[in-house]
Design a protein around this motif. Structure first.
Motif, PDB file in Angstrom:
ATOM      1  N   ILE A 177      29.901  19.202  -9.070  1.00 24.31           N
ATOM      2  CA  ILE A 177      30.825  19.936  -8.195  1.00 24.31           C
ATOM      3  C   ILE A 177      32.272  19.572  -8.534  1.00 24.31           C
ATOM      4  O   ILE A 177      33.142  20.437  -8.592  1.00 24.31           O
ATOM      5  CB  ILE A 177      30.517  19.646  -6.708  1.00 24.31           C
ATOM      6  N   ASN A 178      32.513  18.283  -8.771  1.00 24.24           N
ATOM      7  CA  ASN A 178      33.865  17.806  -9.094  1.00 24.24           C
ATOM      8  C   ASN A 178      34.218  17.967 -10.564  1.00 24.24           C
ATOM      9  O   ASN A 178      35.327  17.607 -10.961  1.00 24.24           O
ATOM     10  CB  ASN A 178      34.021  16.340  -8.693  1.00 24.24           C
ATOM     11  N   GLN A 179      33.273  18.461 -11.363  1.00 25.85           N
ATOM     12  CA  GLN A 179      33.456  18.636 -12.809  1.00 25.85           C
ATOM     13  C   GLN A 179      33.939  17.344 -13.471  1.00 25.85           C
ATOM     14  O   GLN A 179      34.929  17.306 -14.177  1.00 25.85           O
ATOM     15  CB  GLN A 179      34.422  19.780 -13.099  1.00 25.85           C
ATOM     16  N   ARG A 180      33.200  16.283 -13.208  1.00 25.76           N
ATOM     17  CA  ARG A 180      33.514  14.962 -13.756  1.00 25.76           C
ATOM     18  C   ARG A 180      32.257  14.323 -14.332  1.00 25.76           C
ATOM     19  O   ARG A 180      31.154  14.758 -14.061  1.00 25.76           O
ATOM     20  CB  ARG A 180      34.080  14.044 -12.677  1.00 25.76           C
ATOM     21  N   LEU A 181      32.471  13.273 -15.101  1.00 27.06           N
ATOM     22  CA  LEU A 181      31.386  12.433 -15.604  1.00 27.06           C
ATOM     23  C   LEU A 181      31.598  11.032 -15.061  1.00 27.06           C
ATOM     24  O   LEU A 181      32.703  10.677 -14.646  1.00 27.06           O
ATOM     25  CB  LEU A 181      31.390  12.399 -17.131  1.00 27.06           C
TER      26      LEU A 181
END
Length: 125
Positions: free
Chosen positions: A80-84
């Motif tokens: 959802i946050n477009q993070r790793l």
């Protein structure tokens, strides 16, 4: 019972030379797939919509089930946050063990045995 087929993975693992050739490619593929960067394991990606997987999930130890749910929720939040995850939190290759596949195989074997005994033909002498 159902006939046993030879698994490609077992064949590759039985040959040290072939394993040495295939393992780097498999590791590169797993790295490129991206699930480890989100803290997931390979078995977390298995579809839950079939009966055998559902039954195998119900056989997981409580702690393993909790860990699975945690990994899945964290991965959804990261997506959802477009993070790793930070690199030190990525799932390492040695941690990415098949925890659900053996249970699915047990369920499949039990289903095959049940089918065999349910459809057995009795012959009169």
């Amino acid at each position: 019972m159902a006939s046993k087929s030879i698994s490609l993975a077992k064949f590759i693992q039985s040959s040290p030379t072939l394993l040495k050739l295939v393992k780097p490619v498999a590791n590169a593929y797993a790295q490129a797939a991206g699930y480890r960067q989100m803290g997931l394991r390979y078995d977390d990606l298995l579809t839950e919509e079939n009966f055998q997987t559902q039954k195998a999930l119900s056989r997981l130890p409580e702690r393993e089930g909790y860990d699975r749910v945690y990994r899945m929720r964290r991965a959804v939040q990261l997506s959802i946050n477009q993070r790793l995850l930070p690199k030190e939190e990525w799932t390492k290759a040695e941690e990415d063990v098949r925890y659900l596949a053996p249970l699915i195989e047990q369920v499949q074997a039990a289903d095959d045995e049940r089918l065999y005994w349910d459809t057995i033909k009795v012959q009169k002498k």
